[in-house]
Design an enzyme around this catalytic site. Structure first.
Site, PDB file in Angstrom:
ATOM      1  N   HIS A   1       0.838  -1.206   0.000  1.00  0.00           N
ATOM      2  CA  HIS A   1       0.000   0.000   0.000  1.00  0.00           C
ATOM      3  C   HIS A   1       0.870   1.252   0.000  1.00  0.00           C
ATOM      4  CE1 HIS A   1      -3.191  -2.750   1.411  1.00  0.00           C
ATOM      5  NE2 HIS A   1      -4.015  -1.859   0.914  1.00  0.00           N
TER       6      HIS A   1
ATOM      7  N   LYS B   1      -0.459   4.750   4.687  1.00  0.00           N
ATOM      8  CA  LYS B   1      -1.277   3.771   5.415  1.00  0.00           C
ATOM      9  C   LYS B   1      -0.723   3.551   6.826  1.00  0.00           C
ATOM     10  CE  LYS B   1      -3.669  -0.633   4.980  1.00  0.00           C
ATOM     11  NZ  LYS B   1      -4.922  -0.046   5.454  1.00  0.00           N
TER      12      LYS B   1
HETATM   13  N1  LIG Z   1     -12.518  -1.487   3.389  1.00  0.00           N
HETATM   14  C1  LIG Z   1     -12.035  -0.914   2.283  1.00  0.00           C
HETATM   15  O1  LIG Z   1     -12.419  -1.267   1.149  1.00  0.00           O
HETATM   16  C2  LIG Z   1     -11.059   0.195   2.411  1.00  0.00           C
HETATM   17  C3  LIG Z   1     -10.651   0.598   3.642  1.00  0.00           C
HETATM   18  N2  LIG Z   1      -9.850   1.682   3.799  1.00  0.00           N
HETATM   19  C4  LIG Z   1      -9.590   2.099   5.170  1.00  0.00           C
HETATM   20  O2  LIG Z   1     -10.290   3.319   5.412  1.00  0.00           O
HETATM   21  C5  LIG Z   1      -9.597   4.077   6.387  1.00  0.00           C
HETATM   22  C6  LIG Z   1      -9.353   5.486   5.855  1.00  0.00           C
HETATM   23  O3  LIG Z   1      -8.487   5.434   4.756  1.00  0.00           O
HETATM   24  P1  LIG Z   1      -8.105   6.764   3.947  1.00  0.00           P
HETATM   25  O4  LIG Z   1      -9.320   7.431   3.429  1.00  0.00           O
HETATM   26  O5  LIG Z   1      -7.030   6.369   3.004  1.00  0.00           O
HETATM   27  O6  LIG Z   1      -7.460   7.635   5.128  1.00  0.00           O
HETATM   28  P2  LIG Z   1      -7.395   9.208   5.284  1.00  0.00           P
HETATM   29  O7  LIG Z   1      -6.404   9.455   6.369  1.00  0.00           O
HETATM   30  O8  LIG Z   1      -7.228   9.875   3.975  1.00  0.00           O
HETATM   31  O9  LIG Z   1      -8.859   9.592   5.797  1.00  0.00           O
HETATM   32  C7  LIG Z   1      -9.318   9.287   7.078  1.00  0.00           C
HETATM   33  C8  LIG Z   1     -10.318  10.343   7.436  1.00  0.00           C
HETATM   34  O10 LIG Z   1     -10.819  10.057   8.733  1.00  0.00           O
HETATM   35  C9  LIG Z   1     -10.718  11.220   9.528  1.00  0.00           C
HETATM   36  N3  LIG Z   1     -10.425  10.934  10.920  1.00  0.00           N
HETATM   37  C10 LIG Z   1      -9.393  10.193  11.416  1.00  0.00           C
HETATM   38  N4  LIG Z   1      -9.401  10.241  12.741  1.00  0.00           N
HETATM   39  C11 LIG Z   1     -10.460  11.026  13.068  1.00  0.00           C
HETATM   40  C12 LIG Z   1     -10.993  11.463  14.301  1.00  0.00           C
HETATM   41  N5  LIG Z   1     -10.418  11.104  15.453  1.00  0.00           N
HETATM   42  N6  LIG Z   1     -12.111  12.235  14.255  1.00  0.00           N
HETATM   43  C13 LIG Z   1     -12.683  12.576  13.087  1.00  0.00           C
HETATM   44  N7  LIG Z   1     -12.194  12.223  11.892  1.00  0.00           N
HETATM   45  C14 LIG Z   1     -11.102  11.455  11.905  1.00  0.00           C
HETATM   46  C15 LIG Z   1      -9.531  11.982   8.973  1.00  0.00           C
HETATM   47  O11 LIG Z   1      -9.627  13.327   9.326  1.00  0.00           O
HETATM   48  P3  LIG Z   1      -8.271  14.196   9.506  1.00  0.00           P
HETATM   49  O12 LIG Z   1      -7.721  14.308   8.118  1.00  0.00           O
HETATM   50  O13 LIG Z   1      -8.761  15.481  10.083  1.00  0.00           O
HETATM   51  O14 LIG Z   1      -7.391  13.420  10.430  1.00  0.00           O
HETATM   52  C16 LIG Z   1      -9.682  11.740   7.486  1.00  0.00           C
HETATM   53  O15 LIG Z   1     -10.566  12.656   6.900  1.00  0.00           O
HETATM   54  C17 LIG Z   1      -8.339   3.286   6.728  1.00  0.00           C
HETATM   55  O16 LIG Z   1      -8.585   2.501   7.871  1.00  0.00           O
HETATM   56  C18 LIG Z   1      -8.164   2.386   5.504  1.00  0.00           C
HETATM   57  O17 LIG Z   1      -7.435   1.229   5.761  1.00  0.00           O
HETATM   58  C19 LIG Z   1      -9.390   2.387   2.744  1.00  0.00           C
HETATM   59  C20 LIG Z   1      -9.735   2.018   1.479  1.00  0.00           C
HETATM   60  C21 LIG Z   1     -10.588   0.882   1.203  1.00  0.00           C
HETATM   61  O1  LIG Z   2      -5.607   2.066   3.537  1.00  0.00           O
HETATM   62  C1  LIG Z   2      -5.909   1.794   2.350  1.00  0.00           C
HETATM   63  O2  LIG Z   2      -5.628   2.561   1.423  1.00  0.00           O
HETATM   64  C2  LIG Z   2      -6.630   0.549   2.073  1.00  0.00           C
HETATM   65  N1  LIG Z   2      -7.049  -0.134   3.070  1.00  0.00           N
HETATM   66  C3  LIG Z   2      -7.779  -1.339   3.027  1.00  0.00           C
HETATM   67  C4  LIG Z   2      -6.982  -2.445   3.703  1.00  0.00           C
HETATM   68  O3  LIG Z   2      -6.454  -2.200   4.807  1.00  0.00           O
HETATM   69  O4  LIG Z   2      -6.918  -3.543   3.174  1.00  0.00           O
HETATM   70  C5  LIG Z   2      -8.292  -1.695   1.668  1.00  0.00           C
HETATM   71  C6  LIG Z   2      -7.460  -1.237   0.507  1.00  0.00           C
HETATM   72  O5  LIG Z   2      -6.481  -2.172   0.225  1.00  0.00           O
HETATM   73  C7  LIG Z   2      -6.909   0.167   0.672  1.00  0.00           C
END
Ligand SMILES: NC(=O)C1=CN([C@@H]2O[C@H](COP(=O)(O)OP(=O)(O)OC[C@H]3O[C@@H](n4cnc5c(N)ncnc54)[C@H](OP(=O)(O)O)[C@@H]3O)[C@@H](O)[C@H]2O)C=CC1
Ligand SMILES: O=C(O)C1=N[C@H](C(=O)O)C[C@H](O)C1
Length: 268
Positions: A156, A160
């Site tokens: 990734h 991450k």
């Molecule tokens: N299941 C799936 O298919 C997928 C899962 N994911 C997962 O999704 C999650 C987010 O990924 P991603 O979008 O890349 O991460 P980012 O860091 O880009 O986004 C996370 C968001 O959550 C907010 N956030 C984090 N902590 C807090 C808090 N304490 N209070 C309020 N808001 C908060 C952040 O705000 P701020 O910027 O202000 O900190 C940010 O806007 C990860 O756990 C990732 O592994 C990602 C892609 C696919």
């Molecule tokens: O953090 C990410 O970006 C992603 N998180 C998910 C994971 O932990 O598997 C899904 C995807 O691969 C992207």
């Protein structure tokens, strides 16, 4: 279905705002960000790069949830847990894509689902990965631990924060299920130093981080003189967002409970 996007200025939050705008039957009800975030007050559509949506990003949770049907949440484990409890109180759909949960946090989410939330939770919301998990389960069942070793490799982007990825754990769990064992008993998540020879039946994990890689996963079944690679490469975060919005639409009207993407996609 009126959806609230959490972490609306994040990588997945922005992608969700865009996908919701493109999806029939779904609408953006509210967009939330952390209190004090620089994005508060900005238009969620502008932040997502799709033009004005008339939904301003806010940190007013009670107001955002008023009149909503569901929450779509790709944030952080503590936030997802807090919102699962709110979803239970208000009998809402809660789609959780967040990864990196500890076992006790997973149990608390299961309790919220028993208490009234309709939760769809998956470490990967894409069709491709969930189909891959079915194939991994079948392969692991067919190729026993005495002849084939299973290793899960993932890469990734550099931002991450959790490892192994939620997808790697999902694929590892599918392999463990195929083998009829619990992943907690079989997983080897770290190797360093003089580790000794590989123990038969274990499921190994290897984690790579770098650059802008959206998400790449391989399950390697390695035998004597032959090797099978079952792989998935994500090229665009829209695959996760489309899966999450599909899950929210699917869950609307379903009884409270904890569901997976395999339930949503009919792959169970
Ligand atoms: N299941 C799936 O298919 C997928 C899962 N994911 C997962 O999704 C999650 C987010 O990924 P991603 O979008 O890349 O991460 P980012 O860091 O880009 O986004 C996370 C968001 O959550 C907010 N956030 C984090 N902590 C807090 C808090 N304490 N209070 C309020 N808001 C908060 C952040 O705000 P701020 O910027 O202000 O900190 C940010 O806007 C990860 O756990 C990732 O592994 C990602 C892609 C696919
Ligand atoms: O953090 C990410 O970006 C992603 N998180 C998910 C994971 O932990 O598997 C899904 C995807 O691969 C992207």
């Amino acid at each position: 279905m009126k959806l609230v996007v959490l972490g609306a200025a994040g990588r997945m939050g922005r992608t969700l705002v865009k996908v919701i705008a493109e999806t029939e039957g779904a609408s953006l009800h509210a967009a939330l960000a952390r209190e004090g975030s620089a994005s508060i007050g900005a238009d969620a559509g502008i932040i997502a790069g799709i033009g004005a949506s008339d939904v301003a990003i806010s940190s007013d949770v009670d107001r955002a949830l008023q009149g909503a049907d569901g929450i779509v949440d790709f944030t952080a484990p503590a936030i997802s847990l807090a919102f699962a409890e709110k979803a239970a109180e208000r009998r809402l759909v809660h789609v959780i894509g967040t990864t990196g949960f500890q076992a006790e946090q997973d149990s608390a989410i299961a309790s919220a689902a028993k208490a009234g939330a309709t939760i769809v939770k998956s470490g990967n919301m894409s069709l491709g990965v969930n189909l891959l998990a079915v194939l991994v389960e079948q392969a692991a069942e067919a190729l026993g631990p005495d002849t084939f070793d299973i290793e899960v490799l993932e890469m990734h982007h550099r931002h991450k924060v959790d490892a192994p990825s939620g997808t790697a754990l999902l694929l590892g769990a599918a392999a463990a299920k195929g083998r009829g064992v619990a992943l907690e008993d079989a997983a080897v998540k770290v190797r360093d130093g003089i580790t000794g020879a590989r123990e038969a039946g274990t499921i190994g994990f290897a984690t790579l981080r770098g650059g802008s890689v959206v998400g790449e996963h391989s399950v390697i079944l390695a035998g004597e003189g032959e090797r099978i690679n079952l792989s998935h490469a994500a090229g665009d975060r829209a695959i996760f967002a489309r899966g999450a919005v599909k899950a929210a639409l699917w869950a609307g009207g379903k009884p409270a409970g904890l569901y997976s993407m395999r339930d949503v996609l009919g792959l169970s």
